[in-house]
Design an enzyme around this catalytic site. Structure first.
Site, PDB file in Angstrom:
ATOM      1  N   HIS A 195      13.230  -2.405  -0.663  1.00 23.72           N
ATOM      2  CA  HIS A 195      12.326  -1.839  -1.921  1.00 23.72           C
ATOM      3  C   HIS A 195      13.147  -0.547  -2.247  1.00 23.72           C
ATOM      4  CE1 HIS A 195       9.253   0.336  -4.186  1.00 23.72           C
ATOM      5  NE2 HIS A 195       8.719  -0.724  -3.840  1.00 23.72           N
ATOM      6  N   GLY A 245       1.836  -2.581  -6.519  1.00 22.45           N
ATOM      7  CA  GLY A 245       1.854  -1.183  -5.748  1.00 22.45           C
ATOM      8  C   GLY A 245       0.559  -0.682  -5.863  1.00 22.45           C
ATOM      9  N   GLY A 246       0.237   0.381  -6.900  1.00 25.38           N
ATOM     10  CA  GLY A 246      -0.908   1.033  -7.074  1.00 25.38           C
ATOM     11  C   GLY A 246      -2.444   0.095  -7.046  1.00 25.38           C
ATOM     12  N   SER A 289       4.556  -1.805 -11.861  1.00 30.87           N
ATOM     13  CA  SER A 289       3.369  -1.718 -12.781  1.00 30.87           C
ATOM     14  C   SER A 289       2.501  -2.771 -13.146  1.00 30.87           C
ATOM     15  CB  SER A 289       3.629  -0.739 -14.008  1.00 30.87           C
ATOM     16  OG  SER A 289       4.400   0.599 -13.403  1.00 30.87           O
ATOM     17  N   GLY A 302       5.660   2.115 -10.606  1.00 28.60           N
ATOM     18  CA  GLY A 302       4.627   3.556 -10.836  1.00 28.60           C
ATOM     19  C   GLY A 302       4.790   4.443 -11.817  1.00 28.60           C
ATOM     20  N   GLU A 308      11.837  -6.213  -9.013  1.00 29.36           N
ATOM     21  CA  GLU A 308      11.280  -5.079  -9.415  1.00 29.36           C
ATOM     22  C   GLU A 308      12.286  -3.912 -10.188  1.00 29.36           C
ATOM     23  OE1 GLU A 308       7.645  -4.105  -6.733  1.00 29.36           O
ATOM     24  OE2 GLU A 308       9.343  -3.277  -5.570  1.00 29.36           O
ATOM     25  N   GLU A 323      12.559   2.240  -3.305  1.00 24.57           N
ATOM     26  CA  GLU A 323      12.129   3.438  -2.571  1.00 24.57           C
ATOM     27  C   GLU A 323      13.033   3.696  -1.329  1.00 24.57           C
ATOM     28  OE1 GLU A 323       7.730   3.657  -4.526  1.00 24.57           O
ATOM     29  OE2 GLU A 323       7.930   3.149  -2.640  1.00 24.57           O
ATOM     30  N   TRP A 338       0.786  -1.253   0.118  1.00 25.15           N
ATOM     31  CA  TRP A 338       0.029   0.112  -0.013  1.00 25.15           C
ATOM     32  C   TRP A 338       0.937   1.273   0.167  1.00 25.15           C
ATOM     33  CZ3 TRP A 338      -4.807  -0.730   3.772  1.00 25.15           C
ATOM     34  CH2 TRP A 338      -5.425  -1.559   3.726  1.00 25.15           C
ATOM     35  N   LYS A 339       2.201   1.328   0.333  1.00 26.84           N
ATOM     36  CA  LYS A 339       2.989   2.147   0.584  1.00 26.84           C
ATOM     37  C   LYS A 339       2.235   3.356   1.301  1.00 26.84           C
ATOM     38  CE  LYS A 339       5.071   1.209  -4.072  1.00 26.84           C
ATOM     39  NZ  LYS A 339       5.856   1.959  -5.257  1.00 26.84           N
TER      40      LYS A 339
END
Length: 255
Positions: free
Chosen positions: A96, A234-235, A213, A174, A168, A98, A11-12
């Site tokens: 990750h 993710g999204g 994605s 994203g 990833e 990020e 969910w980030k």
């Protein structure tokens, strides 16, 4: 041995108490009949207690998005693996891109987290992957090998028993760009072969997810590839219908 795919929602930094309530109740309904695919969600750590309660008597496992390298002590703002475990979290995302980018986490630092999670009886979900520049320079395999070797060199290849790797490609996270199924499969096969050089038994059972994605439109084709064992989403994991479609695509492809 047949590997059971894992589809996990990251969910980030998204959500609220109300969002957590509605998304989890929708997911429980949508995924009530799922067999042959493991499912997990990783909400922000603030919502773990709420999610743990909501997921009681559900097939959906709980995960978390990060962990720190200390179990307890004077480490302001840190979260220990023991605490995550107490709240029912099982699958813990580490490495990750990020975190690597914004928090300057090194391969060695991430390997430390991997060890702490294993010691706590939790399942590490180790994210690896290359940047667009590294991809264009033909360095994808080199980068992935280095990120995996940080764990193997510290903990031995057996550390990947009952662990998950999420490939990833950073250029696909994203961005709406996804690796083609063939591109993704080639890297997944390389990762498995790289681990197999040390132990074919470990390589055969390790779950290797694809992330970057992944959505309800491209998931089915990705999952038909022999070395892709589910996805780190993710999204699309923030929408119950899209996430359920991805889970069912994994279930169907691997049946």
């Amino acid at each position: 041995m047949a590997r059971i795919p894992l589809v996990m929602g990251n969910w980030k930094l998204n959500g609220s108490k109300a969002f957590c309530d509605s998304l989890i109740s929708e997911l429980k309904t949508a995924l009530v009949d799922v067999k042959g695919c493991n499912v997990a969600i990783a909400p922000p750590v603030m919502y773990l207690a709420q999610a743990e309660n909501l997921l009681t008597d559900s097939k959906i496992a709980l995960g978390a998005q990060n962990v720190d390298v200390n179990v307890q002590g004077a480490f302001t703002g840190d979260i220990s693996p023991v605490m995550l475990k107490e709240f029912g979290a099982k699958y813990i995302i580490i490495g990750h891109s990020e975190r690597r980018t914004y928090h300057k986490e090194s391969n060695e630092f991430i390997a430390k987290k991997f060890q702490l999670l294993k010691d706590a009886g939790l399942t590490p979900v180790l994210c690896i992957g290359e940047t667009e520049a590294e991809n264009e320079a033909g360095k994808t395999e080199e980068v992935c090998a280095r990120q995996i070797d940080a764990v193997i060199n510290t903990l031995g290849v057996e550390a990947f028993n009952n662990a998950v790797i999420a490939y990833e490609p950073i250029w696909a996270i994203g961005t709406g760009k996804s690796a083609t199924p063939a591109q993704a499969q080639a890297v997944h096969a390389f990762i498995r072969q790289h681990i197999a050089k040390k132990s074919s038994t470990v390589a055969e059972q390790v779950i290797i997810q694809y992330g970057g994605s992944v959505n309800d439109a491209n998931a089915a084709e990705l999952f038909t590839q022999p070395d892709i064992d589910g996805a780190l989403v993710g999204g699309a994991s923030l929408k119950a219908a899209a996430f359920a479609t991805i889970v069912k695509a994994a279930e169907k492809a691997k049946a």
